[in-house]
Design a protein around this motif. Structure first.
Motif, PDB file in Angstrom:
ATOM      1  N   ASP A  99       9.787  -7.213  -3.038  1.00  9.27           N
ATOM      2  CA  ASP A  99       9.426  -8.564  -2.568  1.00  9.27           C
ATOM      3  C   ASP A  99       8.048  -9.000  -3.054  1.00  9.27           C
ATOM      4  OD1 ASP A  99      11.771  -8.723  -1.224  1.00  9.27           O
ATOM      5  OD2 ASP A  99      10.942  -8.328   0.778  1.00  9.27           O
ATOM      6  N   ASP A 103       5.330  -8.086  -1.890  1.00  9.48           N
ATOM      7  CA  ASP A 103       4.552  -8.354  -0.676  1.00  9.48           C
ATOM      8  C   ASP A 103       3.470  -7.280  -0.561  1.00  9.48           C
ATOM      9  OD1 ASP A 103       3.561  -8.657   1.908  1.00  9.48           O
ATOM     10  OD2 ASP A 103       5.507  -9.181   2.748  1.00  9.48           O
ATOM     11  N   GLU A 159       2.469  -5.993   3.017  1.00  2.40           N
ATOM     12  CA  GLU A 159       3.530  -5.154   3.576  1.00  2.40           C
ATOM     13  C   GLU A 159       3.600  -3.811   2.829  1.00  2.40           C
ATOM     14  OE1 GLU A 159       4.957  -6.014   6.212  1.00  2.40           O
ATOM     15  OE2 GLU A 159       6.741  -4.762   6.402  1.00  2.40           O
TER      16      GLU A 159
END
Ligand code: PRT
Length: 109
Positions: A69, A71, A74
């Motif tokens: 992702d 991210d 995260e």
């Protein structure tokens, strides 16, 4: 000033020691099994005999998904969960951070 003194957020020397500090805490939890500690619950198998192994599997998947992702936040959070659970497993199996350092160092040409 000792290597361990300073502000955890701002002092690079403190950040460098955080793995040692975390591993020392994990080994203390293993020796003392204080109540109310999540680490204790992993050592006592309160959450099941394979709880730490299952967590390692879960956290690995979460790291992969965060990376896919893109991210970053995260990815770092899940990586921290993964490293923590890996250190608990090493302690459970009577391996030390020094053993891991030696294994890694032996691979340096
Ligand atoms: N670094 C960690 C750490 N990383 C992750 N975790 C725990 O690992 C679990 C991660 O599981 P999940 O993200 O799946 O969350 P969850 O759904 O609540 O998981 P479950 O509790 O239901 O299994 C959470 O309960 C987190 O609190 C950690 N628990 C403890 N530490 C370190 O260990 C030290 C000792 O902690 P205690 O064992 O709580 O004393 C602390 O000071 C921290 O430095």
């Amino acid at each position: 000033m000792s290597d361990h003194e300073g502000d955890a957020d701002g002092d690079p020397a403190v950040r460098a020691d955080v793995l040692d500090d975390l591993f020392a805490t994990i080994e203390r939890r293993k020796a003392e099994l204080p109540e109310g500690s999540y680490t204790t619950s992993l050592f006592t198998h309160e959450k099941g005999e394979n709880a730490v192994l299952e967590k390692l599997g879960e956290e690995s998947t979460e790291v992969v998904l965060a990376a896919k992702d893109d991210d970053r936040e995260e990815l770092l959070a899940e990586s921290a969960d993964l490293v923590y659970h890996l250190l608990v497993l090493l302690a459970e199996k009577d391996c030390t951070l020094e053993d891991l350092r030696e294994e890694l160092a032996a691979r340096f040409a």
